[in-house]
Design an enzyme around this catalytic site. Sequence first.
Site, PDB file in Angstrom:
ATOM      1  N   GLU A  47      68.607  80.447  94.093  1.00 40.34           N
ATOM      2  CA  GLU A  47      69.603  81.270  94.786  1.00 40.34           C
ATOM      3  C   GLU A  47      68.934  82.327  95.659  1.00 40.34           C
ATOM      4  O   GLU A  47      69.407  82.625  96.748  1.00 40.34           O
ATOM      5  CB  GLU A  47      70.558  81.925  93.782  1.00 40.34           C
ATOM      6  CG  GLU A  47      71.575  80.953  93.207  1.00 40.34           C
ATOM      7  CD  GLU A  47      72.408  80.260  94.283  1.00 40.34           C
ATOM      8  OE1 GLU A  47      72.709  80.890  95.308  1.00 40.34           O
ATOM      9  OE2 GLU A  47      72.741  79.077  94.096  1.00 40.34           O
ATOM     10  N   TYR A 130      76.601  88.556  94.579  1.00 43.63           N
ATOM     11  CA  TYR A 130      76.588  87.118  94.834  1.00 43.63           C
ATOM     12  C   TYR A 130      75.656  86.403  93.836  1.00 43.63           C
ATOM     13  O   TYR A 130      76.051  85.415  93.199  1.00 43.63           O
ATOM     14  CB  TYR A 130      76.139  86.812  96.282  1.00 43.63           C
ATOM     15  CG  TYR A 130      75.833  85.348  96.428  1.00 43.63           C
ATOM     16  CD1 TYR A 130      76.868  84.434  96.612  1.00 43.63           C
ATOM     17  CD2 TYR A 130      74.534  84.859  96.276  1.00 43.63           C
ATOM     18  CE1 TYR A 130      76.621  83.076  96.666  1.00 43.63           C
ATOM     19  CE2 TYR A 130      74.274  83.502  96.327  1.00 43.63           C
ATOM     20  CZ  TYR A 130      75.324  82.619  96.531  1.00 43.63           C
ATOM     21  OH  TYR A 130      75.073  81.274  96.567  1.00 43.63           O
ATOM     22  N   ASP A 148      79.775  83.082  99.607  1.00 43.44           N
ATOM     23  CA  ASP A 148      78.645  83.144 100.539  1.00 43.44           C
ATOM     24  C   ASP A 148      79.145  82.762 101.932  1.00 43.44           C
ATOM     25  O   ASP A 148      80.353  82.576 102.140  1.00 43.44           O
ATOM     26  CB  ASP A 148      77.491  82.256 100.062  1.00 43.44           C
ATOM     27  CG  ASP A 148      77.797  80.768 100.221  1.00 43.44           C
ATOM     28  OD1 ASP A 148      78.967  80.423 100.488  1.00 43.44           O
ATOM     29  OD2 ASP A 148      76.860  79.958 100.088  1.00 43.44           O
TER      30      ASP A 148
END
Length: 380
Positions: A47, A130, A148
Amino acid sequence: MSAISPKTLRSLRAAVRRKLLPWFARHARDLPWRAEPRRPYAVWISEIMLQQTRVDTVVPYFQRFLARFPDPAALAAAPLQDVLKRWEGLGYYTRARQIHKTAQTLVRDHGGQLPADPDALAALPGLGPYTVAAVASFAFGHPLAVLDGNVIRVFSRLLALPDDVGLPATKKKLQGLADALLLRDKPAATNEAWMELGALICTPRAPRCPECPLRGVCRAAKSKTPEAFPNKKKKMKVPHKVVGAAVILNAKNQILIAQRNPEKGMLAGLWEFPGGKIAAGETMPECIARELKEEMGLDIEVGAHLVTVHHAYSHFTIELHAHFARIRSGRPRHLECSGHAWTTRDRFDDFPFSKADLEIIRALRALPKPPRLRDHFPAT
Ligand code: SF4
């Protein structure tokens, strides 16, 4: 953004379960960080790498990184220079320094593991909302919705949203929509399905609406102008910088490189060919000579041009002109840098460089033979 009607919400939720998830089950890409069982560490690293970076670019970096640092303990114990070297070329190097620090926190405070509790994840340095939602849902199955760039684009098209998606208020409301559409029994699959749809079908340019599982509920597709969404205010023109760099050769035909301050600024801790930004009215050789005086206290002679590199950073672009040079007088001092080394074109791999400097290295390696002082400065 006007409120979404309960009817719209109901039809979107039904489409998620009946159309989007079955589509995702058929079309999900086989990516290394999706290997089951999901490893929280692998999810976290992927990520972070995927922020601002394309999947195709990330895959080989991810595999090399995990091979070298298989767990938080290995990452925490590694020298930062080693971590930066594995990140070299991926850009946004703050991410590499941050995960190194975070790994040390994990070893110190969490037994070398990522905690499963979202609040504990959020308390770790460098994990924003996030990343917390991504790790918590993908690795631990928590019902947290991710938002996102891909998800924002898909949502704004589904609703034909006129609001500027650059505004925090719009993002907040889209996060509310993501939360409302998250299937709580399948949080990871819902999140990944939105992201995958944005990456494969609802692409920024030329979305493939006829193949889209959500075309029946999509307002932008009906409007025939899906690319008009998301609505983003025109970006300001990014500044352009013209920069000079010296490839300084010594009598042993070694090349001088300098280390940027590891504690602050862009590209912190990386190595570079010393130089800097051109001033008004300067020629490129004058710029490089002045910069070397300021940065390392060297009086240099600037010679032939080696290569010009064009590179785009997030907030500006550069045009980097590299010239060969030699020292007339002085020894390298660390006035505006943190260290220096004399190396050769075969030993550059021992140091982490930025993408632009890697282009200079590529040009040096493309020369038919290693550069020699006497070839470039015959009078010395
Ligand atoms: S129908 Fe077209 S615009 Fe709408 S979500 Fe699908 S790909 Fe995107």
